[in-house]
Design an enzyme around this catalytic site. Structure first.
Site: not given
Ligand code: BGC
Length: 453
Positions: A167, A355
């Protein structure tokens, strides 16, 4: 919507974490400080001044955590390496004990049949490099290239997937524009420079990867967060606002990587703060990559607003939809949409959802060994269905990683937001698989079939 949600037999089912958010022991065994260590130890920067000093104590409990992954039936794990554990000063002398930790972790994963997906940079830049300008110093591409090469050499025989950066948009927006994340700068002129040097560093690492032994075993890509933008109305001003917001978050990083150029809107957004970049830089950035990692959490509805600089857009909350504890609208349709958009704009590149997850209002403690989190169960059900739909419509989707394996240190929010599918009692470090974890395990066991229910 489909009535069968079966995923292919070779689909990658994983969970994800990052070093500073879970490891704890940030200075153990000769590690250097990272900017997150400094930022979180500076009063006023994080919720209740909380730090990652202990976090989930994963540095010492990694074997137990890998055992939990195995219990869930996951066949992959995405984690990041703390650069300052490997190079305490960012460059120069290597700290062998830091390498040994990640080597042991990788071996433990492989012993359990879990494929490692390694992110080289998830926000914890060595403090010593920040003192030399960090992402604002053009030399960072060489520093990152050297660090990446070291990791390719030592883990390259065992790692399937490598991500250069996690990111980069968040690093620049939070770290150099709004200042809410480390290193905490707020400077319109710095943000484009940091973004560009992140991309140059990505390119340098990919270029170096090709001539190491890691390239024989593994693949390399970049992980971005994508957030589809929707206009609040059809007015030309709102449509233009959406175009700017989309360029800023979704195309600023992907256009250079895939097309070798920045979106034109960035000049409109940054004005005189937007520099001209050389063709040579753009060539370095546009290295062919093997896959794209997409982090997806939410979408945003945008409206023109002249006061909200530099984008001149305002996010309009949508009260009809469920919001997570971080005030993110739950909107799974946009996951399908964004995956289709990636395929249309950048080609049929292999994609991993690296993610996806949510912070909800979980019970603070396990009761009788259980933590019930029905909203998170529903979140996963809907988003996995949306991912499946994208696949049936032609997206080359190869895998999915739930964020996150464990409740963990949510950056400036400290421990106040829980994203885990496994609950962590921070006073005892006891882990309890939540109902969302059990649900995810049943999705994996049924190869997605259970999503139909
Ligand atoms: C990030 C994580 C973060 C998650 C939730 C993403 O932007 O890669 O490190 O914990 O979102 O906010």
């Amino acid at each position: 919507m489909s009535d069968s949600y079966r995923f292919p037999d070779d689909f990658v089912w994983g969970t994800a974490t990052s070093a500073y958010q879970i490891e704890g022991s940030p200075t153990a065994d000769g590690a250097g400080h990272s900017i997150w260590h400094r930022f979180s130890h500076t009063p006023g920067n994080t919720w209740l001044d909380q730090t990652g000093d202990i976090a989930c104590d994963h540095y010492r409990r990694y074997k137990d955590d890998v055992a939990i992954m195995a219990e869930l039936g996951a066949n992959a794990y995405r984690f990041s390496i703390a650069w300052a554990r490997i190079f305490p000063e960012g460059t120069g002398a290597i700290n062998k004990k830091g390498i040994d930790f990640y080597s042991r972790l990788v071996d433990e994963l492989l012993k359990r049949g879990i494929k490692p997906n390694v992110t080289l940079f998830h926000w914890d830049l060595p403090e010593a490099l920040d003192d030399r300008g960090g992402w604002l110093n053009r030399d960072v591409a060489d520093w990152f290239g050297d660090y990446a090469t070291t990791m390719f050499e030592v883990l390259g025989d065992r790692v399937d997937l490598w991500s250069t950066l996690n990111e980069p948009w968040v690093v620049t927006d939070g770290g150099y524009l709004s200042g809410v994340l480390a290193p905490g700068h707020s400077n319109l002129f710095e943000a484009p420079i940091a973004a560009h040097n992140l991309l140059r560093s990505h390119g340098a690492a990919v270029e170096r990867f090709r001539s190491t032994k890691a390239a024989k075993k593994g693949k390399i890509g970049i992980t971005v967060n994508l957030e589809p933008k929707y206009p609040a109305s059809d007015s030309p001003q709102d449509l233009a606002a959406v175009r700017r917001a989309d360029a800023y978050i979704n195309r600023q990083y992907l256009d250079p990587v895939f097309m070798g150029k920045y979106p034109a809107e960035l000049r409109e957004i940054f004005g005189e703060a937007w520099p001209e970049w050389s063709d040579e830089d753009m060539r370095l950035i546009k290295q062919p990559i093997d896959f794209l990692g997409v982090n997806y959490y939410t979408r945003k509805v945008e409206q023109y607003h002249p006061d909200f600089r530099p984008l001149q857009t305002k996010h309009v909350p949508q009260p009809d939809h469920i919001q997570t504890e971080t005030h993110w609208e739950v909107y799974p349709e946009a996951l399908t949409r964004v995956l289709l958009w990636v395929t249309e704009r950048y080609g049929k590149v292999p994609v991993y959802i690296t993610e996806n997850g949510a912070a909800f209002y979980d019970p603070p403690q396990a009761i009788d060994g259980r933590v019930e989190d029905p909203l998170r169960v529903e979140y996963f059900r809907q988003h996995l269905r949306a991912a499946h739909e994208a696949m049936t419509k032609g997206v080359n989707l190869r895998g999915y990683y739930a964020w996150s394996l464990l409740d963990n240190y949510e950056w400036a929010h400290g421990y106040s937001k829980r994203f885990g599918i496994v609950h962590v009692d921070y006073s005892t470090q006891q882990r309890t698989v939540k109902s969302s974890g059990r649900y995810y395990a049943s999705v994996i066991a049924s190869k997605g079939a259970i999503l139909a229910k």
